[in-house]
Design an enzyme around this catalytic site. Structure first.
Site, PDB file in Angstrom:
ATOM      1  N   LYS A 126      44.813 -34.755  -3.902  1.00 36.37           N
ATOM      2  CA  LYS A 126      44.277 -33.714  -5.175  1.00 36.37           C
ATOM      3  C   LYS A 126      43.027 -34.275  -5.325  1.00 36.37           C
ATOM      4  O   LYS A 126      42.712 -35.357  -5.852  1.00 36.37           O
ATOM      5  CB  LYS A 126      45.324 -33.400  -6.309  1.00 36.37           C
ATOM      6  CG  LYS A 126      46.568 -32.997  -5.906  1.00 36.37           C
ATOM      7  CD  LYS A 126      47.688 -32.818  -7.104  1.00 36.37           C
ATOM      8  CE  LYS A 126      46.912 -31.938  -8.134  1.00 36.37           C
ATOM      9  NZ  LYS A 126      47.964 -31.930  -9.392  1.00 36.37           N
TER      10      LYS A 126
HETATM   11  O1  G3P Z   1      48.523 -30.405 -11.870  1.00 33.39           O
HETATM   12  C1  G3P Z   1      47.788 -29.743 -12.673  1.00 33.39           C
HETATM   13  C2  G3P Z   1      48.998 -29.149 -13.907  1.00 33.39           C
HETATM   14  O2  G3P Z   1      49.948 -30.095 -13.921  1.00 33.39           O
HETATM   15  C3  G3P Z   1      48.247 -29.148 -15.266  1.00 33.39           C
HETATM   16  O3  G3P Z   1      49.303 -28.700 -15.816  1.00 33.39           O
HETATM   17  O4  G3P Z   1      50.595 -28.004 -17.984  1.00 33.39           O
HETATM   18  O5  G3P Z   1      48.920 -30.231 -17.796  1.00 33.39           O
HETATM   19  O6  G3P Z   1      47.910 -27.568 -18.203  1.00 33.39           O
HETATM   20  P1  G3P Z   1      49.242 -28.679 -17.793  1.00 33.39           P
END
Ligand code: G3P
Length: 227
Positions: A86
């Site tokens: 990533k």
């Molecule tokens: O991998 C990206 C994702 O986990 C971000 O999610 O829930 O931290 O906005 P969040």
């Protein structure tokens, strides 16, 4: 359409992978540090849990393109099975995606907030982009619309990049993204479990069981024996 677990908790991944049709696991630095375990052994543990066929996504943390490439090569060498790196959609990140494409290292462009950053990442050679649905919504944007726009751009320009939508806080966002034409969703274990949760299911199953027991008195795996 892929269902991917966004977590580094080996136990939750093990449970979910046992019951649900899971295609892989995504991690990021915030998710990794929550587990308070050494980085590489944790990823190897996750690999052991999901087996060697499913995709495992690991985020690079370096800023400069050349350092991202070095990290990516180290991670892919240390882990078995399909590993995708990533890479955030900074200018250095886009450069790293191009360099990694030349080296045959698979990438996912992350921290995607706009259709055009997804477009650039796809042109650079990313295999996936991950638009952040809930984070976009929190910035008074429309996360689902961004996902839909990206999939339309990829289709219109025949870009072979896939949209793995990320950052969800509720099942409604997942539902809307499934309708948008995205190629996959990555979500926390609790949200993936939430996809099949409905209070009516348990009461329906209970009623079926009660009516059956009233007539036949037992539950048998050999249905013909109770007729
Ligand atoms: O991998 C990206 C994702 O986990 C971000 O999610 O829930 O931290 O906005 P969040």
């Amino acid at each position: 359409m892929k269902i991917v677990i966004d977590s580094a908790n080996a136990e939750k991944i093990r449970q979910l992978n046992k019951y649900f049709p899971i295609d892989g696991v995504t991690t990021n630095p915030s998710i990794i540090v929550k587990e308070k375990k050494p980085f590489l052994p944790l990823l190897q543990e996750i690999r052991g849990v999901i087996g060697d066929e499913k995709e495992l996504f690991v985020q690079a943390v370096a800023d400069e393109a050349e350092e991202i490439v070095e990290e990516a090569c180290g991670i892919t060498k240390a882990l078995a099975g399909p590993v995708l790196i990533k890479v955030p959609v900074t200018a250095e990140g886009i450069k790293a995606i191009k360099l990694l494409k030349e080296k045959g290292v698979r990438t996912l462009a992350t921290t995607v907030y706009t259709p055009m950053s997804a477009f650039v990442a796809a042109k650079a050679g990313a295999e996936y982009v991950a638009p952040y649905v809930n984070r976009i919504d929190n910035l008074t944007g429309n996360g689902v619309q961004v996902v839909e726009d990206i999939t339309r751009i990829f289709t219109a320009h025949r870009l072979p990049c896939k949209v793995l939508a990320a950052s969800f806080k509720n099942v409604q966002q997942l539902h809307q993204v499934c309708l948008s034409g995205a190629h996959g969703i990555t979500a926390a274990p609790e949200l993936i479990q939430g996809l099949i949760e409905h209070p009516s299911v348990a009461s329906d199953v209970q009623k079926f069981k009660e009516e059956w027991m009233e007539q036949y008195g037992k539950v048998s795996t050999d249905l013909l024996s109770v007729l």
